[in-house]
Design an enzyme around this catalytic site. Structure first.
Site, PDB file in Angstrom:
ATOM      1  N   GLY A   1      28.939  19.744 -13.431  1.00  0.00           N
ATOM      2  CA  GLY A   1      27.532  20.115 -13.644  1.00  0.00           C
ATOM      3  C   GLY A   1      27.143  20.031 -15.098  1.00  0.00           C
TER       4      GLY A   1
ATOM      5  N   THR B   1      25.493  17.885 -16.692  1.00  0.00           N
ATOM      6  CA  THR B   1      24.137  17.381 -16.972  1.00  0.00           C
ATOM      7  C   THR B   1      23.056  18.426 -16.692  1.00  0.00           C
ATOM      8  OG1 THR B   1      24.006  16.441 -14.751  1.00  0.00           O
ATOM      9  CG2 THR B   1      24.802  14.978 -16.491  1.00  0.00           C
ATOM     10  N   GLY B   2      23.449  19.595 -16.195  1.00  0.00           N
ATOM     11  CA  GLY B   2      22.479  20.651 -15.899  1.00  0.00           C
ATOM     12  C   GLY B   2      22.198  21.530 -17.110  1.00  0.00           C
TER      13      GLY B   2
ATOM     14  N   ASP C   1      31.896  13.650  -8.208  1.00  0.00           N
ATOM     15  CA  ASP C   1      30.994  14.333  -7.287  1.00  0.00           C
ATOM     16  C   ASP C   1      31.764  15.460  -6.596  1.00  0.00           C
ATOM     17  OD1 ASP C   1      28.123  13.296  -5.858  1.00  0.00           O
ATOM     18  OD2 ASP C   1      29.256  14.869  -4.840  1.00  0.00           O
TER      19      ASP C   1
ATOM     20  N   THR D   1      26.597  33.937  -8.394  1.00  0.00           N
ATOM     21  CA  THR D   1      25.170  34.180  -8.636  1.00  0.00           C
ATOM     22  C   THR D   1      24.700  35.528  -8.100  1.00  0.00           C
ATOM     23  OG1 THR D   1      22.970  33.485  -7.886  1.00  0.00           O
ATOM     24  CG2 THR D   1      24.805  32.746  -6.560  1.00  0.00           C
TER      25      THR D   1
ATOM     26  N   GLU E   1      22.183  35.827  -6.476  1.00  0.00           N
ATOM     27  CA  GLU E   1      21.662  35.564  -5.125  1.00  0.00           C
ATOM     28  C   GLU E   1      22.610  36.108  -4.056  1.00  0.00           C
ATOM     29  OE1 GLU E   1      18.680  33.799  -3.802  1.00  0.00           O
ATOM     30  OE2 GLU E   1      18.150  34.700  -5.708  1.00  0.00           O
TER      31      GLU E   1
ATOM     32  N   LYS F   1      27.322  29.912  -1.784  1.00  0.00           N
ATOM     33  CA  LYS F   1      27.909  30.514  -2.989  1.00  0.00           C
ATOM     34  C   LYS F   1      28.800  31.717  -2.635  1.00  0.00           C
ATOM     35  CE  LYS F   1      26.405  28.233  -6.716  1.00  0.00           C
ATOM     36  NZ  LYS F   1      27.252  27.816  -7.848  1.00  0.00           N
TER      37      LYS F   1
ATOM     38  N   TYR G   1      21.789  28.451   0.239  1.00  0.00           N
ATOM     39  CA  TYR G   1      22.411  28.380  -1.087  1.00  0.00           C
ATOM     40  C   TYR G   1      23.291  29.605  -1.319  1.00  0.00           C
ATOM     41  CZ  TYR G   1      22.707  29.119  -6.169  1.00  0.00           C
ATOM     42  OH  TYR G   1      23.156  29.393  -7.447  1.00  0.00           O
TER      43      TYR G   1
ATOM     44  N   GLN H   1      24.171  22.217  -5.879  1.00  0.00           N
ATOM     45  CA  GLN H   1      22.784  22.081  -5.467  1.00  0.00           C
ATOM     46  C   GLN H   1      22.248  23.488  -5.689  1.00  0.00           C
ATOM     47  OE1 GLN H   1      19.566  22.349  -4.740  1.00  0.00           O
ATOM     48  NE2 GLN H   1      20.110  23.148  -2.728  1.00  0.00           N
TER      49      GLN H   1
HETATM   50  P1  NDP Z   1      21.266  22.932 -12.689  1.00  0.00           P
HETATM   51  O1  NDP Z   1      20.612  22.709 -11.380  1.00  0.00           O
HETATM   52  O2  NDP Z   1      20.481  22.769 -13.939  1.00  0.00           O
HETATM   53  O3  NDP Z   1      22.538  21.956 -12.805  1.00  0.00           O
HETATM   54  C1  NDP Z   1      23.357  21.680 -11.706  1.00  0.00           C
HETATM   55  C2  NDP Z   1      24.349  20.627 -12.092  1.00  0.00           C
HETATM   56  O4  NDP Z   1      25.167  20.309 -10.946  1.00  0.00           O
HETATM   57  C3  NDP Z   1      23.712  19.299 -12.526  1.00  0.00           C
HETATM   58  O5  NDP Z   1      24.522  18.738 -13.549  1.00  0.00           O
HETATM   59  C4  NDP Z   1      23.813  18.452 -11.271  1.00  0.00           C
HETATM   60  O6  NDP Z   1      23.805  17.063 -11.514  1.00  0.00           O
HETATM   61  C5  NDP Z   1      25.166  18.911 -10.771  1.00  0.00           C
HETATM   62  N1  NDP Z   1      25.421  18.592  -9.372  1.00  0.00           N
HETATM   63  C6  NDP Z   1      24.668  18.902  -8.302  1.00  0.00           C
HETATM   64  N2  NDP Z   1      25.246  18.457  -7.165  1.00  0.00           N
HETATM   65  C7  NDP Z   1      26.390  17.828  -7.544  1.00  0.00           C
HETATM   66  C8  NDP Z   1      27.410  17.149  -6.853  1.00  0.00           C
HETATM   67  N3  NDP Z   1      27.388  16.992  -5.528  1.00  0.00           N
HETATM   68  N4  NDP Z   1      28.446  16.641  -7.558  1.00  0.00           N
HETATM   69  C9  NDP Z   1      28.484  16.755  -8.905  1.00  0.00           C
HETATM   70  N5  NDP Z   1      27.549  17.386  -9.616  1.00  0.00           N
HETATM   71  C10 NDP Z   1      26.506  17.914  -8.947  1.00  0.00           C
HETATM   72  O7  NDP Z   1      21.924  24.381 -12.630  1.00  0.00           O
HETATM   73  P2  NDP Z   1      22.171  25.444 -13.815  1.00  0.00           P
HETATM   74  O8  NDP Z   1      22.720  24.750 -14.978  1.00  0.00           O
HETATM   75  O9  NDP Z   1      20.983  26.307 -13.944  1.00  0.00           O
HETATM   76  O10 NDP Z   1      23.293  26.362 -13.149  1.00  0.00           O
HETATM   77  C11 NDP Z   1      24.692  26.049 -13.285  1.00  0.00           C
HETATM   78  C12 NDP Z   1      25.462  26.711 -12.149  1.00  0.00           C
HETATM   79  O11 NDP Z   1      25.270  28.116 -12.189  1.00  0.00           O
HETATM   80  C13 NDP Z   1      25.040  26.274 -10.751  1.00  0.00           C
HETATM   81  O12 NDP Z   1      26.197  26.283  -9.943  1.00  0.00           O
HETATM   82  C14 NDP Z   1      24.093  27.378 -10.298  1.00  0.00           C
HETATM   83  O13 NDP Z   1      24.094  27.469  -8.899  1.00  0.00           O
HETATM   84  C15 NDP Z   1      24.736  28.585 -10.953  1.00  0.00           C
HETATM   85  N6  NDP Z   1      23.855  29.676 -11.314  1.00  0.00           N
HETATM   86  C16 NDP Z   1      22.746  29.433 -12.081  1.00  0.00           C
HETATM   87  C17 NDP Z   1      21.960  30.486 -12.497  1.00  0.00           C
HETATM   88  C18 NDP Z   1      20.743  30.278 -13.320  1.00  0.00           C
HETATM   89  O14 NDP Z   1      19.919  31.205 -13.392  1.00  0.00           O
HETATM   90  N7  NDP Z   1      20.573  29.138 -13.970  1.00  0.00           N
HETATM   91  C19 NDP Z   1      22.301  31.892 -12.136  1.00  0.00           C
HETATM   92  C20 NDP Z   1      23.519  32.013 -11.369  1.00  0.00           C
HETATM   93  C21 NDP Z   1      24.256  30.938 -10.988  1.00  0.00           C
HETATM   94  P3  NDP Z   1      22.407  16.247 -11.701  1.00  0.00           P
HETATM   95  O15 NDP Z   1      21.969  16.513 -13.118  1.00  0.00           O
HETATM   96  O16 NDP Z   1      22.827  14.852 -11.462  1.00  0.00           O
HETATM   97  O17 NDP Z   1      21.441  16.785 -10.694  1.00  0.00           O
HETATM   98  P1  GDR Z   2      15.885  31.721  -7.876  1.00  0.00           P
HETATM   99  O1  GDR Z   2      14.948  30.982  -8.943  1.00  0.00           O
HETATM  100  O2  GDR Z   2      15.491  31.439  -6.482  1.00  0.00           O
HETATM  101  O3  GDR Z   2      15.941  33.164  -8.305  1.00  0.00           O
HETATM  102  O4  GDR Z   2      17.287  30.989  -8.123  1.00  0.00           O
HETATM  103  P2  GDR Z   2      13.478  30.387  -8.835  1.00  0.00           P
HETATM  104  O5  GDR Z   2      13.005  30.292 -10.228  1.00  0.00           O
HETATM  105  O6  GDR Z   2      13.439  29.167  -7.994  1.00  0.00           O
HETATM  106  O7  GDR Z   2      12.667  31.543  -8.057  1.00  0.00           O
HETATM  107  C1  GDR Z   2      12.526  32.850  -8.581  1.00  0.00           C
HETATM  108  C2  GDR Z   2      11.500  33.616  -7.763  1.00  0.00           C
HETATM  109  O8  GDR Z   2      10.204  33.057  -8.003  1.00  0.00           O
HETATM  110  C3  GDR Z   2       9.537  32.940  -6.766  1.00  0.00           C
HETATM  111  N1  GDR Z   2       8.511  31.897  -6.853  1.00  0.00           N
HETATM  112  C4  GDR Z   2       8.730  30.582  -7.036  1.00  0.00           C
HETATM  113  N2  GDR Z   2       9.870  29.881  -7.202  1.00  0.00           N
HETATM  114  C5  GDR Z   2       9.773  28.527  -7.410  1.00  0.00           C
HETATM  115  N3  GDR Z   2      10.897  27.827  -7.634  1.00  0.00           N
HETATM  116  N4  GDR Z   2       8.557  27.900  -7.409  1.00  0.00           N
HETATM  117  C6  GDR Z   2       7.387  28.559  -7.226  1.00  0.00           C
HETATM  118  O9  GDR Z   2       6.312  27.978  -7.237  1.00  0.00           O
HETATM  119  C7  GDR Z   2       7.468  29.974  -7.039  1.00  0.00           C
HETATM  120  N5  GDR Z   2       6.538  30.943  -6.855  1.00  0.00           N
HETATM  121  C8  GDR Z   2       7.179  32.100  -6.751  1.00  0.00           C
HETATM  122  C9  GDR Z   2      10.647  32.618  -5.768  1.00  0.00           C
HETATM  123  O10 GDR Z   2      10.201  32.858  -4.433  1.00  0.00           O
HETATM  124  C10 GDR Z   2      11.733  33.566  -6.257  1.00  0.00           C
HETATM  125  O11 GDR Z   2      11.536  34.847  -5.724  1.00  0.00           O
HETATM  126  C11 GDR Z   2      17.738  30.728  -9.439  1.00  0.00           C
HETATM  127  C12 GDR Z   2      18.605  29.467  -9.388  1.00  0.00           C
HETATM  128  O12 GDR Z   2      18.940  29.106 -10.702  1.00  0.00           O
HETATM  129  C13 GDR Z   2      19.889  29.729  -8.629  1.00  0.00           C
HETATM  130  O13 GDR Z   2      20.746  28.610  -8.735  1.00  0.00           O
HETATM  131  C14 GDR Z   2      20.580  30.956  -9.216  1.00  0.00           C
HETATM  132  O14 GDR Z   2      21.741  31.250  -8.492  1.00  0.00           O
HETATM  133  C15 GDR Z   2      19.632  32.149  -9.209  1.00  0.00           C
HETATM  134  O15 GDR Z   2      18.471  31.822  -9.951  1.00  0.00           O
HETATM  135  C16 GDR Z   2      20.258  33.378  -9.846  1.00  0.00           C
END
Ligand code: NDP
Ligand code: GDR
Length: 357
Positions: free
Chosen positions: A10, A12-13, A66, A135, A137, A162, A158, A91
């Site tokens: 991950g 690239t995220g 992947d 997470t 979640e 997790k 999701y 994802q």
């Molecule tokens: P992002 O969605 O920004 O990044 C996810 C990363 O996973 C990207 O690099 C994506 O690649 C890669 N990826 C997705 N599917 C695959 C796959 N099948 N094989 C290889 N790589 C894959 O997430 P965040 O950086 O925000 O979060 C990082 C991790 O932490 C995630 O697991 C998320 O669920 C978890 N998390 C995030 C929180 C948050 O608030 N941000 C809170 C708690 C947990 P690509 O760029 O190609 O899409």
């Molecule tokens: P979350 O983040 O579901 O907490 O997961 P998101 O920002 O998508 O939603 C937060 C809350 O906002 C409400 N909401 C909306 N959400 C989105 N995306 N778009 C909208 O237009 C909108 N309007 C209201 C949602 O219903 C929700 O209650 C994130 C991800 O990073 C997960 O991968 C990670 O595990 C958790 O945070 C902790």
């Protein structure tokens, strides 16, 4: 001392970019796993690229891979011989997981198992430490505050995927004596946050509305509450978890929550725009009190089949055991995100105008 080598899935995220910055600064070799994509997907980490022709000491490497491909993961771990693995690939979009539940389970749940099994197959249980991106979640419908002893009640495909990732990490730790840990991270954001998560969607829309390029923000559940911190602080927590003598599970969060509505207010305030809320439920609107213009409206398409109403961390264990406390406040982060999106949106407008011939 053995050289520290990290493998980051991950990469690239959002979090991949911040942990790369941190690990390179600490002297690690960093190997990232990126997916093959028909368009560029490395924008967040391009600045770390080192041209091997110009650098003798390259410490940043990218590999195709992947989470759904075991043979690829086994080969990569064998080649890289990481001392630490940060499993951040997923994802990660909750709403998208209702549309792609099977893929989400494959990448997020079985993907975690694939890495743990690869470590075991390669007899690296004692040489490789493993971090799992768990997470808040997981807590889902369980009322706040939430800590490491709070019962899980996942509310989306999701979160259920997790949950498997969490428990398989615990199981491999207990069964095979691996240094395998879960960071149970509450929401963390930044200018690098994906554009479809609510915070970035809001800050981008505020920037575009302010620059006259968008009419209004369409939003879902305004009442949902989250414990929002800054991603840079949270990757520091991930690293600290893997530096402990003993593996374990840690909640990382700020200990304060705010509603989506609060986040909208704070984002508009960053461009000196006050919002007056009128109506309720689906008819609620956010209005510019000076002109009466609607700037925010509710669109039920963004509602989730099952919602998580309130997440609020009790991060006592992280503070006491890891010495970790988040530094960036919500207000500071909102200002940083809006300022960054004003630049991004203005640059996009300039590009469109230049190309419009
Ligand atoms: P992002 O969605 O920004 O990044 C996810 C990363 O996973 C990207 O690099 C994506 O690649 C890669 N990826 C997705 N599917 C695959 C796959 N099948 N094989 C290889 N790589 C894959 O997430 P965040 O950086 O925000 O979060 C990082 C991790 O932490 C995630 O697991 C998320 O669920 C978890 N998390 C995030 C929180 C948050 O608030 N941000 C809170 C708690 C947990 P690509 O760029 O190609 O899409
Ligand atoms: P979350 O983040 O579901 O907490 O997961 P998101 O920002 O998508 O939603 C937060 C809350 O906002 C409400 N909401 C909306 N959400 C989105 N995306 N778009 C909208 O237009 C909108 N309007 C209201 C949602 O219903 C929700 O209650 C994130 C991800 O990073 C997960 O991968 C990670 O595990 C958790 O945070 C902790």
């Amino acid at each position: 001392m053995t050289k520290k080598t990290a493998l980051v899935t991950g990469i690239t995220g959002q979090d991949g970019a911040y942990i790369t910055e941190l690990l390179l600064a600490k002297g690690y070799d960093v190997h990232g796993v990126k997916r093959r994509s028909s368009s560029f997907n490395t924008a967040r980490v391009d600045r770390f690229y080192q041209d091997p022709l110009l650098n003798e000491d390259v410490r940043f490497f990218m590999h195709y891979g992947d989470m759904t491909d075991s043979t690829n993961l086994i080969r990569l771990i064998q080649e890289v011989q990481p001392t630490e693995i940060y499993n951040l690939a997923a994802q990660s979009h909750v709403q998208v997981s209702f549309e792609t539940p099977e893929y989400t389970a494959n990448a997020d749940a079985v993907g975690t198992l694939r890495i743990l099994e690869a470590i075991r197959i390669l007899n690296m249980e004692q040489t490789t430490r493993f971090y799992q991106a768990s997470t808040s979640e997981l807590f889902g419908a369980t009322p706040p505050p939430q800590n490491e002893t709070t019962p899980f009640y996942p509310r989306s495909p999701y979160a259920v995927a997790k949950l498997y990732g969490y428990w398989i990490t615990v199981n491999y730790r207990e069964a095979y004596g691996m240094h395998a840990s879960n960071g149970i991270l509450f929401n963390h954001e930044s200018p690098l946050r994906g554009e479809t998560f609510v915070t970035r969607k809001i800050t981008r829309a505020v920037a575009a509305i302010h620059l006259g390029l968008q009419d209004r923000l369409l939003i879902g559940n305004l009442g949902a509450r989250r414990d929002w911190g800054h991603a840079r602080d949270y990757v520091e927590g991930m690293w600290r978890i893997l530096q402990q003598d003993e593996p374990g599970d840690f909640v990382l969060g700020t200990g304060e929550s705010a509603s989506v509505r609060d986040f909208v207010n704070a984002s508009f305030a960053a461009v000196d725009q006050r919002i007056e809320w009128r109506g309720t439920g689906l008819d609620e609107t956010g209005v510019d009190p000076a002109s009466g213009r609607v700037l925010v409206a509710v669109d039920p398409k963004y509602f989730r089949p099952t919602e998580v109403d309130h997440l609020l961390a009790d991060p006592t264990k992280a503070r006491e055991v890891l010495g970790w406390t988040p530094k960036v406040t919500l207000a500071e982060m909102v200002r940083e995100m809006v300022a960054s999106d004003l630049d991004t949106v203005a640059a996009e407008r300039e590009r469109v105008q230049r190309d419009d011939w």
